[in-house]
Motif scaffolding. Structure first.
Motif, mmCIF file in Angstrom:
data_model
loop_
_atom_site.group_PDB
_atom_site.id
_atom_site.type_symbol
_atom_site.label_atom_id
_atom_site.label_comp_id
_atom_site.label_asym_id
_atom_site.label_seq_id
_atom_site.Cartn_x
_atom_site.Cartn_y
_atom_site.Cartn_z
ATOM 1 N N SER A 1 -14.166 11.247 5.209
ATOM 2 C CA SER A 1 -14.152 10.281 4.121
ATOM 3 C C SER A 1 -13.822 10.932 2.775
ATOM 4 N N TYR B 1 0.864 -1.183 0.000
ATOM 5 C CA TYR B 1 0.000 0.000 0.000
ATOM 6 C C TYR B 1 0.898 1.229 0.000
ATOM 7 N N ALA C 1 -8.635 7.512 9.418
ATOM 8 C CA ALA C 1 -8.267 6.701 8.256
ATOM 9 C C ALA C 1 -7.435 5.481 8.658
ATOM 10 N N LYS D 1 -13.895 6.345 7.171
ATOM 11 C CA LYS D 1 -15.318 6.003 7.090
ATOM 12 C C LYS D 1 -16.168 7.029 7.826
ATOM 13 N N HIS E 1 -9.703 -2.605 6.772
ATOM 14 C CA HIS E 1 -9.665 -3.053 5.377
ATOM 15 C C HIS E 1 -8.652 -4.177 5.185
ATOM 16 N N HIS F 1 -8.978 7.570 1.575
ATOM 17 C CA HIS F 1 -9.873 6.579 0.971
ATOM 18 C C HIS F 1 -10.367 5.594 2.042
ATOM 19 N N TYR F 2 -9.562 5.403 3.079
ATOM 20 C CA TYR F 2 -9.887 4.441 4.131
ATOM 21 C C TYR F 2 -10.669 5.039 5.281
ATOM 22 N N GLY G 1 -9.710 2.695 9.602
ATOM 23 C CA GLY G 1 -10.314 2.135 8.394
ATOM 24 C C GLY G 1 -9.336 1.303 7.586
ATOM 25 N N LEU G 2 -8.082 1.756 7.515
ATOM 26 C CA LEU G 2 -7.056 0.999 6.789
ATOM 27 C C LEU G 2 -6.813 -0.344 7.468
#
Length: 167
Positions: free
Chosen positions: A127, A91, A152, A123, A159, A120-121, A155-156
């Protein structure tokens, strides 16, 4: 950064000079991973698209804001993105569209799927925003950067864990 193994997920955070946003993301994500007891599963680093501050520690304001929230980044030193990074990392997350564009221009086509915006990650409220460069602003900018990156980073991690579990 610790020695890495082949099975580790390798994450590189990128901003322009590698003294504000990307080392903040590096420190926050390392902390997030450690809290989840997943240190062994990740290799985390940061770099800049420009060589303005190579070898320097993160901006003192970024370090101060991070320390107030329990993040350590005094061991980090600025470096420029190296061509080998595109193959090495899983990443490669840019803080804004400008740096993402620079990475896209430099990245071999076969690795372009690794490039994304950090946010992007996210939520939550941030966001798909860009992480603003706090360098020329006041202290509140560094707090905002931390808020965004904390959101983020969670969220990463979610993911990556879901991808590994289902991928």
């Amino acid at each position: 950064m610790k020695p890495e193994s082949q099975s580790q997920i390798k994450v590189l955070f990128v901003c322009m000079g590698n003294i504000c946003r990307s080392p903040t993301a590096d420190a926050v994500f390392r902390h997030t991973v450690k809290k989840a007891n997943l240190e062994h599963a990740f290799s985390v680093d940061s770099a800049g698209t420009h060589a303005y501050h190579v070898g320097n520690p993160p901006d003192r304001r970024a370090q101060g804001a991070a320390m107030r929230r329990g993040y350590q980044m005094n061991d980090l030193r600025a470096r420029k993105v190296h061509p080998d990074d595109f193959a090495k990392f899983d990443y490669i997350l840019a803080m804004d569209h400008e740096n993402l564009s620079i990475l896209q221009q430099r990245c071999p086509d076969r690795f372009s799927h690794k490039l994304e915006l950090m946010m992007h990650y996210s939520k939550g409220v941030y966001s798909n925003h860009e992480v603003p460069d706090p360098y020329f602003g006041g202290d509140q900018g560094f707090e905002t950067v931390l808020d965004m990156i904390e959101e983020a980073s969670l969220g990463l991690l979610e993911h990556v864990c879901n991808y590994k579990a289902h991928g």
